[in-house]
Motif scaffolding. Structure first.
Motif, PDB file in Angstrom:
ATOM      1  N   ILE A  24     174.606  37.707  94.705  1.00 54.88           N
ATOM      2  CA  ILE A  24     174.416  36.372  93.838  1.00 54.88           C
ATOM      3  C   ILE A  24     173.567  36.670  92.684  1.00 54.88           C
ATOM      4  CG2 ILE A  24     173.843  34.019  94.064  1.00 54.88           C
ATOM      5  CD1 ILE A  24     173.829  33.822  97.014  1.00 54.88           C
ATOM      6  N   LEU A  25     174.083  36.366  91.511  1.00 60.96           N
ATOM      7  CA  LEU A  25     173.249  36.467  90.252  1.00 60.96           C
ATOM      8  C   LEU A  25     172.406  35.372  90.265  1.00 60.96           C
ATOM      9  CD1 LEU A  25     175.599  37.561  87.675  1.00 60.96           C
ATOM     10  CD2 LEU A  25     173.863  38.836  88.616  1.00 60.96           C
ATOM     11  N   ILE A  26     171.135  35.524  89.844  1.00 58.21           N
ATOM     12  CA  ILE A  26     169.930  34.542  89.570  1.00 58.21           C
ATOM     13  C   ILE A  26     169.368  34.713  88.395  1.00 58.21           C
ATOM     14  CG2 ILE A  26     167.919  33.399  90.566  1.00 58.21           C
ATOM     15  CD1 ILE A  26     168.968  34.276  93.362  1.00 58.21           C
ATOM     16  N   SER A  27     168.938  33.737  87.701  1.00 61.02           N
ATOM     17  CA  SER A  27     168.408  33.800  86.351  1.00 61.02           C
ATOM     18  C   SER A  27     166.893  34.265  86.375  1.00 61.02           C
ATOM     19  CB  SER A  27     168.369  32.642  85.540  1.00 61.02           C
ATOM     20  OG  SER A  27     167.584  31.651  86.190  1.00 61.02           O
ATOM     21  N   SER A  28     166.627  35.062  85.179  1.00 60.32           N
ATOM     22  CA  SER A  28     165.010  35.559  85.219  1.00 60.32           C
ATOM     23  C   SER A  28     164.099  34.270  85.263  1.00 60.32           C
ATOM     24  CB  SER A  28     164.917  36.303  84.244  1.00 60.32           C
ATOM     25  OG  SER A  28     165.993  37.223  84.160  1.00 60.32           O
ATOM     26  N   PHE A  29     162.977  34.730  85.705  1.00 59.98           N
ATOM     27  CA  PHE A  29     161.838  33.662  85.284  1.00 59.98           C
ATOM     28  C   PHE A  29     160.664  34.455  84.701  1.00 59.98           C
ATOM     29  CE2 PHE A  29     161.749  35.530  89.733  1.00 59.98           C
ATOM     30  CZ  PHE A  29     160.179  36.067  89.993  1.00 59.98           C
ATOM     31  N   SER A  30     159.556  33.686  84.315  1.00 57.55           N
ATOM     32  CA  SER A  30     158.448  34.423  83.451  1.00 57.55           C
ATOM     33  C   SER A  30     157.615  35.219  84.113  1.00 57.55           C
ATOM     34  CB  SER A  30     157.651  33.295  82.950  1.00 57.55           C
ATOM     35  OG  SER A  30     156.776  32.535  83.919  1.00 57.55           O
ATOM     36  N   SER A  31     157.032  36.201  83.657  1.00 60.47           N
ATOM     37  CA  SER A  31     156.018  36.968  84.251  1.00 60.47           C
ATOM     38  C   SER A  31     154.882  36.554  84.753  1.00 60.47           C
ATOM     39  CB  SER A  31     155.956  38.341  83.104  1.00 60.47           C
ATOM     40  OG  SER A  31     154.872  37.561  82.000  1.00 60.47           O
ATOM     41  N   ILE A  32     154.459  35.421  84.142  1.00 61.80           N
ATOM     42  CA  ILE A  32     153.374  34.817  84.785  1.00 61.80           C
ATOM     43  C   ILE A  32     153.391  34.273  86.160  1.00 61.80           C
ATOM     44  CG2 ILE A  32     151.727  32.691  84.589  1.00 61.80           C
ATOM     45  CD1 ILE A  32     152.130  33.052  81.474  1.00 61.80           C
ATOM     46  N   GLY A  33     154.553  33.782  86.470  1.00 63.36           N
ATOM     47  CA  GLY A  33     155.310  33.485  87.700  1.00 63.36           C
ATOM     48  C   GLY A  33     155.264  34.647  88.693  1.00 63.36           C
ATOM     49  N   LEU A  34     155.383  35.750  88.198  1.00 59.07           N
ATOM     50  CA  LEU A  34     155.334  37.058  89.151  1.00 59.07           C
ATOM     51  C   LEU A  34     153.929  37.484  89.641  1.00 59.07           C
ATOM     52  CD1 LEU A  34     157.453  39.044  90.067  1.00 59.07           C
ATOM     53  CD2 LEU A  34     157.006  40.629  88.378  1.00 59.07           C
ATOM     54  N   ARG A  36     173.412  38.371  82.272  1.00 62.40           N
ATOM     55  CA  ARG A  36     172.760  38.755  83.586  1.00 62.40           C
ATOM     56  C   ARG A  36     171.389  38.004  83.692  1.00 62.40           C
ATOM     57  NH1 ARG A  36     174.450  41.942  87.391  1.00 62.40           N
ATOM     58  NH2 ARG A  36     172.986  42.523  88.875  1.00 62.40           N
ATOM     59  N   GLN A  37     170.623  38.001  82.480  1.00 66.43           N
ATOM     60  CA  GLN A  37     169.398  37.532  82.628  1.00 66.43           C
ATOM     61  C   GLN A  37     169.184  35.838  82.640  1.00 66.43           C
ATOM     62  OE1 GLN A  37     167.905  38.646  78.765  1.00 66.43           O
ATOM     63  NE2 GLN A  37     167.204  40.752  79.563  1.00 66.43           N
ATOM     64  N   LEU A  38     170.598  35.507  82.337  1.00 64.87           N
ATOM     65  CA  LEU A  38     170.756  33.861  82.391  1.00 64.87           C
ATOM     66  C   LEU A  38     171.312  33.607  83.873  1.00 64.87           C
ATOM     67  CD1 LEU A  38     172.277  32.897  78.871  1.00 64.87           C
ATOM     68  CD2 LEU A  38     169.714  32.520  79.842  1.00 64.87           C
ATOM     69  N   GLY A  39     171.592  34.555  84.563  1.00 58.69           N
ATOM     70  CA  GLY A  39     172.174  34.216  85.981  1.00 58.69           C
ATOM     71  C   GLY A  39     173.827  33.875  85.900  1.00 58.69           C
TER      72      GLY A  39
END
Length: 635
Positions: A459-469, A544-547
């Protein structure tokens, strides 16, 4: 809920390392380059504060500043340029300094000796060769025709610390001066040829990467099958294989020594087995090509064996933190690499679970051990999921099932049989062990095919911010390092990090690059793109980055999105909010005009006020985003 705060205080040393690591991560999260004077001042202030008020919080702040100082000093000594304008069909003479194989291709890093033509002359280049013949080895001198271009935004920071100033593709090898093979290279080649001779192709494709770390023999279809089933990590030498081999040798040697009373009564079989397993693991490290994940695993295993020899506790979070501190002290930039993050988090989760299980039960039955393995697979997969989503924009829902169904085969059959086969090759008794390992590998491949064919296996999932990581990493550390019920706060922090990661991310609506020749529009759950024959890699990566997996070819000129009218070719400039022009001198009455640069990529956000961000706009103030002009001959 009764809390034992003294127990949390006793584990404070673990948090000193975490503060050091978060100091390094903070450096990479900044939007500006900090001056070394600020860092030095912070460290001096921390030392003064610790002298007058030596508390835990002051030490945490001091280690945080130390992490910032280490990465700042490391960065200040690096002067890596970045190629901006491509050079097509260039003739380059270079020396191969790194070589690795991927599926049906070879990737090398070369040190340039001479480059024909004018312009930027990169000193170190990463090149892809869409063939595996002739094989290019470390030390070879080659003259070749290549296409050269600069790093993508996602590669710029990694290439900066590796000293790579350009990348490209080999078109043709003009001259190849080979270096005589070393002893290890001959052994690796002999093992590969022998495995191909005695095993069917489907089995040899898996056995060869496990033994010598060569992935070039793995077909694309087989790799995709393992990836969708969540067990693609077994196709590259990593900590998993290193730990299995070292553990097998340790228990094998100790068991054999225990059968000889004269030795068992006079020597510590545990220490002798640890020493033997250390050297076997060292040999496997060099045999498999000294890959970075395997190197980190070897350092960790070395600390474990050192603990055995010195009669210290070996399965300890303190050992992990010590290894992590030593690694980051030398290579602090590794903290943002996906391999370091995945391996470190996985080991930290496993050790946290192991410590809890040892406290709760001293009598380990087979059923309890099986339940622990299942629990460990589930917890590790859940904890690693945010990192997999962040780096790869995908998740394999059945990865836990795939690992549970195959990990036993690798632990108790495949790796021991392959090790015995390699060990007995000089005596000629290896064939039976290799064939048995091949049979088990065939079962594993069948399981992988079954799991990969299930619906929604990827399943493709969009990216999230590095702060969240970063917040998620803090939550995982709390869940693993805390010893009381406060660890459940880590679950809340992980959930908050996921929410924050997606709350802070803003999805662009249009992608523009190459002077407007590459155009892509986000239209709901699909991408409308303009291309001739093949979808450009920039559009594929953006989708891919947008999922989003659906990319539809589109030849339109004007589009209306979010109430904004956009002219993508500049043909119809009247009554539009944004016009994309190939030339700045063209007359246009649009409210906003964008004239893309030739080698720049732009993300466009259609909000109340149209926002345009260049691909390198956020990194221009960081060292890896600065273009250093270098002229003259190389070499």
């Amino acid at each position: 809920m009764k809390l034992d705060l003294w127990a949390e205080y006793q584990s404070r040393v673990l948090w000193y390392f975490m503060a050091f690591a978060f100091g390094i991560m903070t450096y990479f999260g900044l939007w500006f380059e900090p001056h070394w004077i600020w860092i030095v001042a912070g460290c001096i202030l921390g030392l003064v504060a610790h002298h007058f008020y030596p508390s835990v919080f002051v030490r945490l702040a001091l280690f945080f500043c130390l992490g910032l100082a280490v990465i700042t000093v490391r960065t200040s000594f690096i002067h890596t340029g970045r190629m901006v304008f491509p050079r097509w069909n260039s003739q380059v003479t270079a020396k191969v300094i790194e070589s690795s194989f991927q599926v049906s291709s070879q990737v090398i890093v070369v040190e340039t000796l001479s480059i024909k033509g004018k312009g930027f002359r990169p000193r170190k280049i990463r090149l892809k060769f869409d063939q595996i013949s002739p094989e290019l080895h470390v030390g070879d001198i080659i003259t070749m025709k290549v296409h050269l271009y600069g790093p993508f935004l996602t590669q710029a920071r990694r290439f900066f610390y590796q000293g790579i100033e350009a990348q490209g593709k080999i078109l043709k090898i003009l001259h190849h001066q080979t270096k005589p093979e070393g002893v290890l290279d001959r052994w690796r080649r002999a093992i590969m040829v022998h495995l191909v001779d005695i095993l069917p192709s489907s089995q040899a494709q898996i056995a060869i990467p496990l033994v010598v770390g060569e992935q070039r023999v793995v077909s694309q279809s087989l790799y995709d099958t393992y990836r969708r089933s969540g067990i693609a990590h077994v196709l590259s030498v990593s900590g998993f294989h290193m730990a299995l081999l070292a553990g097998f040798v340790f228990f094998l040697v100790r068991g054999l020594l225990a059968l000889v009373p004269a030795i068992a009564l006079r020597l510590s079989t545990k220490k002798v087995a640890a020493i033997v397993a250390f050297f076997v693991a060292l040999f496997y490290l060099f045999l498999s090509g000294c890959q970075v994940p395997a190197l980190r695993a070897f350092l960790m295993i070395s600390c474990v064996f050192l603990g055995i020899v010195t009669n210290r506790k070996v399965v300890s979070l303190y050992t992990l933190m010590l290894v992590g501190f030593c690694i980051l002290l030398i290579h602090p930039e590794w903290i943002v690499s996906v391999s370091f993050q995945l391996s470190f988090i996985a080991v930290m989760v496993l050790m946290g679970l192991c410590n809890d299980s040892l406290k709760k039960s001293d009598n380990w039955t087979f059923i309890k051990w099986i339940l622990f393995v299942i629990k460990a697979n589930v917890f590790v997969s859940l904890m690693l999921a945010p990192f997999v989503i962040y780096h790869f924009n995908q998740i394999n829902p059945y990865g836990v099932i795939g690992n549970l169904m195959t990990s036993m085969f690798f632990s108790f059959l495949i790796m021991p049989l392959l090790f015995l086969g390699v060990a007995l090759m000089p005596l000629g008794y290896d064939e039976i062990f290799f064939k048995l390992a091949g049979m088990v590998l065939e079962w594993v491949t069948s399981i992988a095919e079954m799991v990969s064919n299930w619906s929604y296996s990827e399943i493709l999932i969009s990216s999230f911010s590095s702060i969240g990581l970063s917040v998620i990493a803090l939550g995982i550390a709390m869940a693993c390092l805390m010893r009381t019920q406060l660890r459940w706060c880590g679950v809340v922090v992980i959930g908050f990090g996921l929410w924050l990661g997606y709350a802070l991310i803003d999805k662009p609506d249009l992608l523009i690059s190459q002077q407007g020749q590459v155009l892509a529009v986000r239209d709901g759950d699909r991408i409308l793109a303009q291309f001739k024959k093949k979808i450009p890699i920039s559009i594929t990566r953006w989708a891919r980055q947008l999922g989003i997996s659906e990319i539809t070819k589109w030849d339109g000129d004007t589009i209306v999105l979010k109430g904004k009218k956009v002219s993508l070719s500049g043909q119809n400039c009247s009554d539009v909010d944004l016009a994309i022009l190939s030339r700045s001198k063209k007359a246009c009455s649009a409210s906003k005009i964008l004239v893309p640069k030739k080698y720049e990529l732009y993300n466009i956000y259609l909000t109340d006020s149209i926002r345009i961000e260049g691909d390198w706009s956020e990194d221009q103030s960081r060292p890896w985003g600065v273009h250093l002009k270098r002229k003259g001959k190389t070499g």
